[in-house]
Write a protein that holds these residues in place. Structure first.
Motif, short mmCIF file in Angstrom:
data_model
loop_
_atom_site.label_atom_id
_atom_site.label_comp_id
_atom_site.label_asym_id
_atom_site.label_seq_id
_atom_site.Cartn_x
_atom_site.Cartn_y
_atom_site.Cartn_z
N ALA A 82 0.83 -1.21 0.00
CA ALA A 82 0.00 0.00 0.00
C ALA A 82 0.86 1.26 0.00
CB ALA A 82 -0.93 -0.01 1.21
N LEU A 83 1.97 1.23 0.73
CA LEU A 83 2.85 2.40 0.80
C LEU A 83 3.70 2.55 -0.46
CD1 LEU A 83 4.04 2.11 4.52
CD2 LEU A 83 2.33 3.68 3.57
N ALA A 84 4.06 1.41 -1.07
CA ALA A 84 4.96 1.46 -2.23
C ALA A 84 4.23 1.66 -3.54
CB ALA A 84 5.79 0.17 -2.30
N SER A 85 2.95 1.33 -3.58
CA SER A 85 2.22 1.35 -4.84
C SER A 85 1.65 2.73 -5.13
CB SER A 85 1.08 0.34 -4.80
OG SER A 85 1.57 -0.96 -4.58
N ARG A 86 1.76 3.11 -6.39
CA ARG A 86 1.08 4.30 -6.86
C ARG A 86 -0.24 3.87 -7.48
NH1 ARG A 86 5.83 4.24 -9.26
NH2 ARG A 86 4.87 4.11 -11.33
N GLY A 288 -10.44 -15.61 3.93
CA GLY A 288 -10.10 -14.71 5.04
C GLY A 288 -8.92 -13.83 4.67
N GLY A 289 -8.71 -12.79 5.44
CA GLY A 289 -7.60 -11.89 5.18
C GLY A 289 -7.93 -10.88 4.10
N ARG A 290 -7.34 -9.72 4.20
CA ARG A 290 -7.56 -8.68 3.20
C ARG A 290 -6.65 -8.92 2.01
NH1 ARG A 290 -6.93 -3.63 7.21
NH2 ARG A 290 -5.40 -5.10 8.05
N PRO A 291 -7.18 -8.90 0.78
CA PRO A 291 -6.32 -9.11 -0.39
C PRO A 291 -5.34 -7.97 -0.55
CG PRO A 291 -8.52 -8.44 -1.08
CD PRO A 291 -8.60 -8.70 0.39
N THR A 292 -4.09 -8.32 -0.81
CA THR A 292 -3.09 -7.28 -1.06
C THR A 292 -3.35 -6.64 -2.42
OG1 THR A 292 -1.59 -8.85 -2.13
CG2 THR A 292 -1.38 -8.59 0.26
N LEU A 293 -2.70 -5.51 -2.66
CA LEU A 293 -2.83 -4.86 -3.96
C LEU A 293 -2.29 -5.76 -5.07
CD1 LEU A 293 -1.83 -1.19 -3.07
CD2 LEU A 293 -4.12 -2.11 -3.44
N ALA A 294 -1.24 -6.54 -4.76
CA ALA A 294 -0.70 -7.47 -5.75
C ALA A 294 -1.73 -8.51 -6.12
CB ALA A 294 0.57 -8.12 -5.21
#
Length: 330
Positions: A82-86, A288-294
């Motif tokens: 989340a911090l690294a992605s634009r 379960g778990g929140r999907p990452t941006l990847a």
């Protein structure tokens, strides 16, 4: 003690089941990894690793610690992404577990995903169906590609993203009537499982799900093959069929491997029939778990029309499809 790093070492040790290989995967020395695990045990006030002359597995407390480690590492990776992605440019690591029979499809998917999103780092791991299902449940892997009709998929309430139907083929060397060993690869007419059972067969080992499906098809045809070669390597299965070899082996292949075989001259692939076996293959994600941006980016690629066309051409679902069509066909 860096807690996240120590948990990463624990996860690596559980994956590789060897202190040396785990340390190598984490780019540290074996003593450093061992010391970090001992420091983690001291911090938790429990023994989490069974030690003898070598790694012997995790204690019950270690299994509990590993489950929490996977979840914490998953959340940490999500935060990093989340911090690294634009906007529109996701970055970070995506671990994809794939059953061996679908490896060629998974490799093409990762190539397309990385080309579309250069900031992503796909990590492709060949795993058994139970390992994929357990890994998704524990958040040890982000995405699976495997058999979607297994009861365990429903029991674990994994989300399914259908991709293609796996079909079975018999791969043989071209015979005298088929032309020379240098003749181009071609598809031949269907062959029954009963006919295939009479040949010198190369099959995957009985512990693999594709082999279990093949054995069921043989049994429904009233035959039981006596394989001349068994292997848990899909590459070895493919290479066991040698063009021009007298009395050579034939192999029962999943459709995705037939696409790879098309680059080799002197081979003939024949669809297996009576019965026709069609098994659904799809992407699997944890409930379960929140999907990452990847992961979100990967699932979006799985829905693209160009990917759908590519998977149809290389999964064996379309025998007449041209593997040279579309991107990433090698």
């Amino acid at each position: 003690m860096n807690l996240l790093e120590s948990l990463r070492y624990l996860a690596a040790l559980a994956e590789h089941r060897h202190f040396g290989r785990a340390a190598q995967a984490c780019h540290i020395t074996q003593p450093a990894l061992s010391n970090a695990i001992r420091a983690l045990e001291d911090s938790l006030g429990a023994t989490i690793v069974r030690r003898g002359r070598q790694y012997e597995g995790l204690t019950p407390e270690g299994e509990l610690a590993l489950a929490h480690a996977h979840r914490l590492l998953h959340e940490a990776e999500g935060l990093r992404q989340a911090l690294a992605s634009r906007a529109g440019a996701p970055a970070g690591r995506l671990t994809l577990g794939v059953v061996p029979s679908a490896e060629p499809v998974a490799a093409r998917f990762c190539a397309l995903l990385q080309a579309l999103h250069p900031g992503l780092q796909p990590v492709l791991r060949s795993l058994s169906s139970p390992e994929i299902e357990a890994g998704l449940d524990a958040l040890a892997i982000d995405l699976g590609l495997g058999y979607t009709d297994r009861p365990e998929v429903r029991q674990r309430q994994l989300a399914v993203w259908p991709q293609y139907e796996e079909r079975c083929h018999l791969l043989t060397a071209a015979g005298p009537g088929d032309g020379a060993a240098e003749a181009p690869f071609r598809f031949g007419p269907p062959v029954s499982w009963r006919e295939a059972a009479a040949l010198r067969l190369a099959l995957l080992t009985p512990d693999m799900h594709f082999r279990a499906l093949a054995d069921e098809a043989f049994a429904s045809a009233g035959v039981a093959p006596r394989p001349a070669l068994e292997t848990n390597s899909v590459l070895a299965l493919l290479m066991a069929v040698q063009p021009g070899a007298a009395g050579g082996l034939a192999a029962v292949l999943p459709g995705a491997l037939v696409s790879v075989a098309r680059s080799r001259p002197g081979l003939v692939a024949r669809p297996l029939a009576s019965p026709v076996l069609r098994t659904p293959i799809g992407f699997l994600t944890s409930a379960g778990g929140r999907p990452t941006l990847a992961l979100q980016a990967a699932l979006a690629v799985a829905e693209r029309d160009d990917w759908r066309a590519l998977v149809a051409a290389h999964s064996g679902a379309l025998e007449g499809a041209d593997p040279a069509a579309g991107p990433f066909s090698a």
